[in-house]
Every structure is written in C-alpha cells, then in structure tokens.
Design a protein around this motif. Structure first.
Motif, short mmCIF file in Angstrom:
data_model
loop_
_atom_site.label_atom_id
_atom_site.label_comp_id
_atom_site.label_asym_id
_atom_site.label_seq_id
_atom_site.Cartn_x
_atom_site.Cartn_y
_atom_site.Cartn_z
N SER A 1 83.61 -70.52 24.30
CA SER A 1 82.26 -70.94 23.94
C SER A 1 82.31 -71.83 22.72
O SER A 1 83.04 -71.53 21.76
N PHE B 1 80.23 -71.87 31.00
CA PHE B 1 81.33 -72.01 30.04
C PHE B 1 82.65 -72.48 30.68
O PHE B 1 83.61 -72.71 29.95
N ILE C 1 79.72 -65.45 24.73
CA ILE C 1 79.64 -65.61 26.18
C ILE C 1 79.00 -64.37 26.79
O ILE C 1 78.15 -64.47 27.69
N HIS D 1 75.28 -64.34 26.21
CA HIS D 1 74.62 -65.26 27.13
C HIS D 1 74.44 -64.61 28.50
O HIS D 1 73.36 -64.69 29.11
N LEU E 1 78.90 -67.18 34.45
CA LEU E 1 79.83 -67.43 33.35
C LEU E 1 80.54 -68.77 33.52
O LEU E 1 80.68 -69.55 32.57
N LEU F 1 87.69 -67.92 29.07
CA LEU F 1 86.55 -68.80 28.86
C LEU F 1 86.35 -69.01 27.37
O LEU F 1 86.60 -68.11 26.56
#
Length: 588
Positions: A252, A129, A260, A263, A125, A250
């Motif tokens: 995106s 990102f 995210i 992904h 992660l 985070l």
C-alpha cells in the motif's frame, strides 16, 4: 488540500470539525447499470432461484454445492467485481451493494460467498493494491470461479488487537515460509485463495496465498461447531512453513499491510449493511401474512397500532440501510477512505437487524416464533452474528472515536500539553518562560477555535426543528454533527490522553455522531424518492434519530406517519419488501 483518502477528507470528519461541508456531501449518486453487468446479475439470481426451488442449493454437508458454484461461474457471478482485462465485468460498489441485498433475499450464504470473494477478499484486495503482474497471475482464476476467496486476519489469541498477531512469513529466497494459525475464517479451505495478514521481518504485511488443493503437514484446516453463518464453510487454518511466492505480497502507498486490511474491512463493513438491508426485508416478508391472518378480539393484529408502529419502524430501518449503502458505496468508488462511513453503516445495519429480530420478529410472532420453521428459530444465529462481524460493534465504535478525535487533539491540545511539560516524575519543575510563551500561543489558537464553535452553535438555523420536511431534518442533522465538536473537544481537554480509558463516555459520543450521520444521510435520500411510502419511511427514520439526539419526545405527527407507514407494510403495499419470501404462517 488533503488527499481524498485521508481521514480529514471524510464528510463526517469535515461536518464535525470544519463546519464547511455542504449537505450534498451526504448524497448518494444515481447511476446507470451497464447492460453487461445487469445481465450477469439476472443470470446469477436465476441460477440461485432455480436451485432454491429445487431444494438443491445445499449439499449433504450443509454448504452451497459445487454445482451451484460452477453454474454461478458460468453466469459470471464470481467475476462481477474483477476488471474486464482479467475476465471480470468491472462492477463498482454502487452496483454491487444493492445486488448483494437482492441475493440475500434468495440465499444469504451465496451473497456471503460474494462478499468473501470480492469485497473483503482477494478480488477486492488485488483490484485496490495489486501490481499488473499480480493481477495477471492471480485474478483470472478468481474471476472465473476456479478459485473462491477468503480474508484471514483473526487468530486464536487476537481479533481486534492486530499488535498481537503471531503468524509469520519468513523470507527464504524468492519465497516466504508461512507459519502460524488463523481462526474463524469464512469460506477458507483447500483450493481457496486467501488474503493473509501476517508479520514479515516484524512488519505487518498482506500476503495472497493460493492454498494447496490438499491438506498435508504444511497446511491443514481445523473444524469446529460454529452456528453462523449457516451453510458456509468456516475453519481454522494452520500453517507450518507453507511455501508462498514472495511476489504475492501486496503493498500500500499509505502504510503497511494493516492499511490494506483496513481498506478491506471498510468494504466488508459496507457489505454487512447491504446484507442487513436484505435481512430486514426477510423479516418484514415473514411478518406480512402473519399480521393479516392472526386475529385477536375480532380483528387482524395488523390493524393494531402497536403492530403498525413496529412495521413502520422496520420500514424506516430498511430505507435507512438502503440510504447508507448507496452513500458509502459512492464514497468508496470515488476513492474516499470511508472509515467513519463504513463503520457507521455496519453498526447501524447489524444493530437494526438485532433489534428487529427481538423487538419485531419475536414479539410479533410471540410463542410461535419458537416453532420449527419460523424465521426466528431457523436463522437466529445468522440474524445476530453481524453485530460481531468485521469487529464487535462497541469495540469498533471506540476505534471510531479515536480516529475522529486524533487530528483535533494533535492540532490544538497536544501542543499545549507539550509546552507546559518540562521534566517528568521527580525531575519535574515549573515550565520556563519560553514554554509559557509557546503554551500561551497555543491556548490563544484553541480559544479562538472555541469561540468560533460557540458562535456557530448559537446561530444554528434548524435547532431542534423536527418536522416532516426532509430538507429541514437534514439541516438539523448537520447542525447536530457540528455540535459534536464542542463535546468531543471538552472530553479531550478534561481527560487528556486518558480519555481512551473513559470508554463509556467515548462510546456515547461516538454513537451519537453515528446516529446524526444516519439521520443526515437518510434525510437526503428521502428527499429524492418518488415512491411516497419510501419517502415517508426515510422521514420516519430521521425523526426517530432526531428525537433521540435532541432528547425530545416523538410528536403526534411522527406517530401518525409511523402508524400509517406500518399499516401500508401490513397490507403489503410497501414496494421494498415485494421480493421477500412470505414464508409459511404456523398458526399452531
């Protein structure tokens, strides 16, 4: 020109809807493994082998011991995926996925720990990102193994339906106060770092949380008797206003926290296929001494065509999994979204293990499969569980279809329906002239597309030509993928928006697209293999899927190739299972 990460750039999407994609889009790339990365891998494998041989891999609680975790940290294992700037080695997916298969052959739980850490978990992660500040602060403890990671999405009231997520992170100055509950979180617990999908101001967000070292009134775990994965911690997480830095969210560029999470799931699903390749090798390894020693009517059962067919099928599935791993890993490394590709890999790999467990392992060992110590008895839950990891296979397949059909429906069929619609319910009335004119233009465009597809279908060069030539098999598979466009479009045209409720039809269409994809990828993979048995196994797998997709019976040549391959596996001449444990044959 579509960006590489968009759905329309997917090789599968293009092969179905554009007819312009070349076979090379389904190739895997050869790569040189950096010496530093391979050294870490060799050290890590040696560590796990040593503990396994000493029978000290697992502690009294059944989990991988902290001594193993620490020695793997010293070997560099936990930082393989992380960038060198943050204490890692920068290995990409093309390097990591085959290594995961290697580790599964020694200790599946140790391989699963890496998947939680680096593929679906916080290292992956952050690498995808994270901001420079987030990476600088959060990656080093993960890369050095001071912290291990987990991915937390599932809740007691929801799994695939993320719209039902209830965990909240309430802004409070420069921090968030997290409240809610997560369930079935592998590798979670005090002192771990998790990626948490939650709601912030009604928006889905992905937040990294460094869990406290000790449980208290703000954070606690829930334990339960989960059978799989064996030797892995899996707990529920309960939060009650747990403070987390707001800087840990985070972001995106392509959506909210769900983008995210998707992904991460794509990476995790590819890892499931890599694990499946290892489990299939384990099954093959456990069978080899058995089919050599077990005799019926004066001959070893490995000499029987029925058993040879099973072993040949198993070899074909191993090579097909290897091919899918190599291909999807390349796409992920190049920046593709990888949605269709990783879903296909996960489903194919896990379903192959499920089928091998029942139709090969159980049936070949017979009643002895139920003896204590047999791979079937000892690992049944772990062998079947991947079919529901990262989404239950049939549910994920329905989502696959929705993504696959969306662009075509929006481009051609939705405008026709919109132009013909004027008013609703009691206020509905016949469409006016302007609506009819607009509808006519859209119908003409759709008609031109249909004619073009019919022409492509009629001119298919490889139509139903199932030979042992991997080049021709790849051509058949590409045509079969292209032909899916007409079937999918017909379903959309007939059922409209209600096609989502026709789950049996939708599943069948999507599943055949997945089979054609595997057939194409393994055909291309087989073409470049120097080992004749690996090449033969890839051809056998492609022929199997070709026969399914064309509703044809296997030819005599296909049976011969399969039984010859199975004979080689039974005689321990198939190189891909060389590293698999042979186990103990319980003759009883």
């Amino acid at each position: 020109m579509k960006a590489i990460w968009e759905v329309e750039s997917s090789p599968v999407h293009r092969a179905i809807w554009e007819r312009g994609v070349g076979l090379e889009a389904f190739d895997s790339a050869a790569m040189e493994l950096p010496a530093s990365v391979r050294a870490v891998m060799e050290r890590s494998l040696a560590v796990v082998r040593r503990y396994k041989e000493n029978r000290s891999l697992y502690g009294t609680d059944g989990s991988v011991t902290q001594e193993v975790v620490a020695d793997l940290a010293a070997a560099g294992y936990w930082g393989l995926r992380a960038s060198p700037a943050y204490g890692g080695y920068g290995a990409n997916f093309q390097a990591l996925m085959p290594f995961l298969t290697e580790m599964v052959l020694i200790a599946p739980p140790v391989a699963a720990l890496m998947a939680c850490q680096a593929y679906i978990g916080p290292i992956g992660l952050l690498e995808a990102f994270g901001t420079p500040e987030q990476k600088e602060r959060l990656l080093p403890p993960l890369a050095t193994g001071r912290r291990l990671g987990a991915f937390a999405v599932t809740e007691p009231g929801t799994s695939s339906d993320w719209g039902a997520i209830r965990t909240l992170a309430r802004p409070d100055g420069d921090r968030l106060l997290v409240s809610g509950e997560k369930l079935f979180i592998t590798n979670a617990g005090p002192g771990r770092t998790i990626g948490l999908l939650c709601l912030i101001d009604r928006r889905h967000e992905m937040v990294l949380i460094e869990l406290p070292e000790n449980e208290d009134e703000r954070f606690r775990t829930v334990t339960y008797g989960l059978k799989a994965l064996a030797h892995m911690k899996n707990v529920g997480l309960v939060f009650d206003n747990l403070p987390v830095p707001a800087a840990n969210v985070l972001h995106s560029p392509r959506g909210d926290g769900r983008a995210i999470a998707y992904h991460a799931l794509n990476c995790g699903r590819t890892a499931v296929c890599a694990g499946s390749a290892g489990l299939l090798r384990m099954i093959a390894g456990s069978l080899i001494p058995w089919v050599q020693q077990r005799r019926t009517f004066g001959a070893p059962i490995g000499a029987r065509e029925l058993v040879q067919r099973r072993l040949g099928w198993l070899a074909g599935r191993i090579v097909a999994c290897d091919a899918m791993i190599a291909w999807v890993a390349r796409l992920l490394d190049e920046g593709y979204r990888g949605e269709f590709e990783s879903v296909t890999a996960k489903i194919f790999g896990s379903e192959s293990v499920k089928d091998a467990t029942v139709d090969v392992l159980l049936k070949t060992h017979g009643g002895r499969a139920l003896l204590e110590g047999n791979l079937f008895t000892e690992m049944l839950s772990d062998l079947l569980a991947p079919t529901v990891y990262e989404g239950e296979n049939e549910i994920v397949t329905l989502g696959y279809f929705q993504s696959l059909a969306r662009v075509h429906g929006e481009h051609y069929l939705a405008p026709i329906a919109a132009a013909m619609k004027e008013g609703e319910g009691a206020t509905a009335k016949p469409p006016g002239a302007s609506n009819l004119w607009a509808a006519g233009r859209h119908v003409a465009a759709y008609g031109a597309w249909l004619v073009g597809e019919e022409v492509h279908h009629a001119l298919g060069r490889f139509r139903h030509r199932l030979t042992a030539d991997p080049v021709e098999l790849a051509g058949v598979a590409l045509e079969l993928l292209g032909d899916m466009a007409l079937e999918i479009s017909a379903a959309l045209r007939h059922f409209g928006a209600s096609v989502a409720q026709r789950q049996a039809l939708v599943f069948d269409l999507a599943r055949r697209a997945q089979w054609a994809t595997v057939m194409l990828v393994v055909s291309r993979y087989a073409e470049w293999q120097r080992d004749p048995l690996v090449r033969q196994a890839g051809i056998c797998a492609a022929l199997e899927f070709g026969a399914r997709l064309t509703d044809s019976r296997p030819t005599g040549e296909a049976y011969q190739l399969l039984t010859e391959l199975g004979c080689a596996v039974g005689e321990d001449r198939f190189a891909l299972v060389t590293g698999a444990d042979r186990g103990v044959v319980a003759m009883a």
